[in-house]
Design a protein around this motif. Sequence first.
Motif, mmCIF file in Angstrom:
data_model
loop_
_atom_site.group_PDB
_atom_site.id
_atom_site.type_symbol
_atom_site.label_atom_id
_atom_site.label_comp_id
_atom_site.label_asym_id
_atom_site.label_seq_id
_atom_site.Cartn_x
_atom_site.Cartn_y
_atom_site.Cartn_z
ATOM 1 N N GLY A 202 0.811 -1.220 0.000
ATOM 2 C CA GLY A 202 0.000 0.000 0.000
ATOM 3 C C GLY A 202 0.842 1.265 0.000
ATOM 4 N N THR A 203 0.155 2.398 -0.045
ATOM 5 C CA THR A 203 0.835 3.696 -0.040
ATOM 6 C C THR A 203 0.959 4.206 1.395
ATOM 7 N N ASP A 204 1.591 5.362 1.534
ATOM 8 C CA ASP A 204 1.695 5.955 2.870
ATOM 9 C C ASP A 204 0.307 6.390 3.362
ATOM 10 N N GLU A 205 -0.574 6.728 2.434
ATOM 11 C CA GLU A 205 -1.952 7.080 2.822
ATOM 12 C C GLU A 205 -2.644 5.867 3.446
ATOM 13 N N ASP A 206 -2.377 4.678 2.884
ATOM 14 C CA ASP A 206 -2.965 3.453 3.453
ATOM 15 C C ASP A 206 -2.455 3.242 4.885
ATOM 16 N N ARG A 207 -1.149 3.503 5.072
ATOM 17 C CA ARG A 207 -0.575 3.349 6.423
ATOM 18 C C ARG A 207 -1.248 4.323 7.400
ATOM 19 N N LYS A 208 -1.417 5.579 6.934
ATOM 20 C CA LYS A 208 -2.041 6.575 7.815
ATOM 21 C C LYS A 208 -3.479 6.179 8.155
ATOM 22 N N ASP A 209 -4.169 5.624 7.165
ATOM 23 C CA ASP A 209 -5.542 5.189 7.382
ATOM 24 C C ASP A 209 -5.579 4.083 8.448
ATOM 25 N N MET A 210 -4.574 3.196 8.385
ATOM 26 C CA MET A 210 -4.480 2.116 9.384
ATOM 27 C C MET A 210 -4.253 2.682 10.777
ATOM 28 N N VAL A 211 -3.412 3.716 10.859
ATOM 29 C CA VAL A 211 -3.141 4.322 12.171
ATOM 30 C C VAL A 211 -4.454 4.850 12.754
ATOM 31 N N ILE A 212 -5.245 5.530 11.924
ATOM 32 C CA ILE A 212 -6.522 6.080 12.399
ATOM 33 C C ILE A 212 -7.428 4.942 12.887
ATOM 34 N N LYS A 213 -7.474 3.866 12.111
ATOM 35 C CA LYS A 213 -8.376 2.753 12.471
ATOM 36 C C LYS A 213 -7.888 2.055 13.747
ATOM 37 N N CYS A 214 -6.566 1.857 13.854
ATOM 38 C CA CYS A 214 -6.041 1.193 15.058
ATOM 39 C C CYS A 214 -6.321 2.038 16.298
ATOM 40 N N ARG A 215 -6.133 3.349 16.170
ATOM 41 C CA ARG A 215 -6.423 4.234 17.318
ATOM 42 C C ARG A 215 -7.902 4.162 17.663
ATOM 43 N N ALA A 216 -8.738 4.199 16.618
ATOM 44 C CA ALA A 216 -10.192 4.158 16.857
ATOM 45 C C ALA A 216 -10.577 2.834 17.502
ATOM 46 N N LEU A 217 -9.920 1.752 17.053
ATOM 47 C CA LEU A 217 -10.228 0.435 17.620
ATOM 48 C C LEU A 217 -9.873 0.391 19.107
ATOM 49 N N ALA A 218 -8.669 0.862 19.439
ATOM 50 C CA ALA A 218 -8.243 0.836 20.839
ATOM 51 C C ALA A 218 -9.186 1.693 21.694
ATOM 52 N N ARG A 219 -9.563 2.860 21.177
ATOM 53 C CA ARG A 219 -10.454 3.749 21.940
ATOM 54 C C ARG A 219 -11.842 3.126 22.122
ATOM 55 N N ALA A 220 -12.339 2.477 21.064
ATOM 56 C CA ALA A 220 -13.679 1.883 21.143
ATOM 57 C C ALA A 220 -13.680 0.729 22.140
ATOM 58 N N LEU A 221 -12.574 -0.016 22.158
ATOM 59 C CA LEU A 221 -12.500 -1.227 22.975
ATOM 60 C C LEU A 221 -12.274 -0.926 24.457
ATOM 61 N N GLU A 222 -11.485 0.067 24.749
ATOM 62 C CA GLU A 222 -11.177 0.321 26.162
ATOM 63 C C GLU A 222 -12.378 0.955 26.869
ATOM 64 N N THR A 223 -12.289 0.971 28.192
ATOM 65 C CA THR A 223 -13.419 1.485 28.986
ATOM 66 C C THR A 223 -13.180 2.955 29.338
ATOM 67 N N PRO A 224 -14.233 3.662 29.759
ATOM 68 C CA PRO A 224 -14.042 5.059 30.165
ATOM 69 C C PRO A 224 -12.984 5.214 31.256
ATOM 70 N N ARG A 225 -12.976 4.292 32.175
ATOM 71 C CA ARG A 225 -11.973 4.362 33.255
ATOM 72 C C ARG A 225 -10.562 4.233 32.666
#
Length: 402
Positions: free
Chosen positions: A44-67
Motif C-alpha cells: 500500500g501507499t503511505d496514505e494506506d498506512r495513515k488510514d491504518m493508524v486512524i483505524k487502530c487508534r479508533a479500535l483501541a479507543r472503542a474497545l477500552e473502557t471510560p476508566r
Amino acid sequence: MGAENAEYHSCPDDLSIATHSNIAEAVPKLLNDVIKGVNNLNHGTDEDRKDMVIKCRALARALETPRETMVDHCWGQIGAIAAIGFGVDSGLWVLMAQNGDKPQKVTDLAVGLGVDTKLLGRVMRHVCAMGLLIEVGEDEYRSTNYTKALSLPQIGHGYLGVTTCTAAGTLKFHEFSRKRGWVNPTNSHDTSLMYAYGTEKNVFDWVHDSGYGKHLNDYLGGYNLGRPCWMDPDVYPVKEILIDGADSSPDAPFLVDVGGNMGHDLTRFHSRYPNAPGKLILQDLPMMIHQIKDLDPAIIRMEYDFHQEQPVKGARAYYIHSTLHNWPDDVCESILARVKEAMKPGYSRLLINENVVPHIGAHWETTGLDMLMLTLFSSEERTSTAWYDLIERRAGLRIAKC
Ligand SMILES: C[S@@+](CC[C@H](N)C(=O)[O-])C[C@H]1O[C@@H](n2cnc3c(N)ncnc32)[C@H](O)[C@@H]1O
C-alpha cells in the motif's frame, strides 16, 4: 482561583458504564478494517498506512473502557510527556541513539548522563510501558525508531519548546473559559496562556524568554516532515503561476516569506527552484532573525514586524505559513492589510499555507492544533467558511483557490 467557583451539573449515577467499552458496537467493524488493512500494508501507499493508524487508534479507543481512557489521559499520556521531556533535556535520547541498536542498561545510561539511576529507571519504565521503548530485561532497554528520532531537534525539541513550557495555558483552559463566561475567545491580548502564567507576553515572547526559543524553532522546522509540500507541482504549479511571467531582473523581489521563522520554507524552495528569478526574502521579528545560524546566502534576512508597513513592494508572491492561525481575525486583518498595500495588482499573489478544517470528519491533528490555537493564542484553525470570511469579506482580497 479554581474549582471552588465551579457549578457542577448532576450526572448519571450508573457507575458500571465506567467499566464497559467506550463504543462496543464499533469494535467488530474496526477490527475487520484493521485486519484488511494489515494485508494491504506491504504493497500500500503511505496514505494506506495513515488510514491504518486512524483505524487502530479508533479500535483501541472503542474497545477500552471510560476508566481506562481516563487514566490513559491523566496518568499515561501526561506521564509520558514528563518522561520524554526529561529524556530530551538530560540527553538520554541522544545518548541512546549514539549507542545504536544494542540493549542498554539503565545503570550505564545513568552514569553516562550523570543522573540518578533510580530516577532514570522510573522514567524509562514508563516510556517503555507506553509502547515507545523495547524492554529486553530488568532495567534494560533497546531503542525504537521513535526514541532514535527523539534525538533529532526537529522531533525531540517540540516537547520542550511547544508543550512543557506552555502546557499550563492548555491545562487551565477550563478555568480561563469559566472566568470569561464560556465564550469563544478572540482577544489576542487575553489568552489562556496569559491567564495561566500571569503574563502579558504572547506565546513567542513567552517561550523565547523562558529559554526555549530554539526548541520552538527546531520544532517548527520539523512538524511538517513527510507531509506534502506546497511547492510540489501537484499541489501548486510554481513554474506556471509564479516563475513564468515574473520580473527577471536580479533586484526584483520574487518570494517574501512573512513570519518565515528560521527560513526552512525558503530553504526548501531554493533547493527545489534554484533558478527562480529575483530575490527570496525572509521576514520575521528581530528576536527570530538574530537566532538564524545557517541560511543559504541566496535568502535575504529582513527584520520586520508584520503590523508595520510592508517594506517589500510588488513581489511576485508573499507567502504566509502557519502564522495567520496564531491570530484572531482582527489581527489577521491588519497583517493582511499590510500585504495587500504592498501587492502589485495583476502581478503579485498572496500564498497562504494553512489548514482548512473540514466541516465534518476533521482529522485529530487539525482539531488538536485548533485546541492549541484556542488555549495558547485565543485564535483558531479555520474552516473554509471562516477563511472566506477573513480573506474576502474582511481583508478585501479574492481567493483564487482554497
Ligand atoms: C507558528 S510560526 C510559523 C513559522 C513559519 N512560517 C513556519 O511555517 O514554520 C509563526 C512565526 O510568526 C512570527 N511572528 C510572530 N509575530 C510576528 C510579527 N509581529 N511580525 C513578524 N513575524 C512574527 C514568529 O516569530 C514565528 O516565526
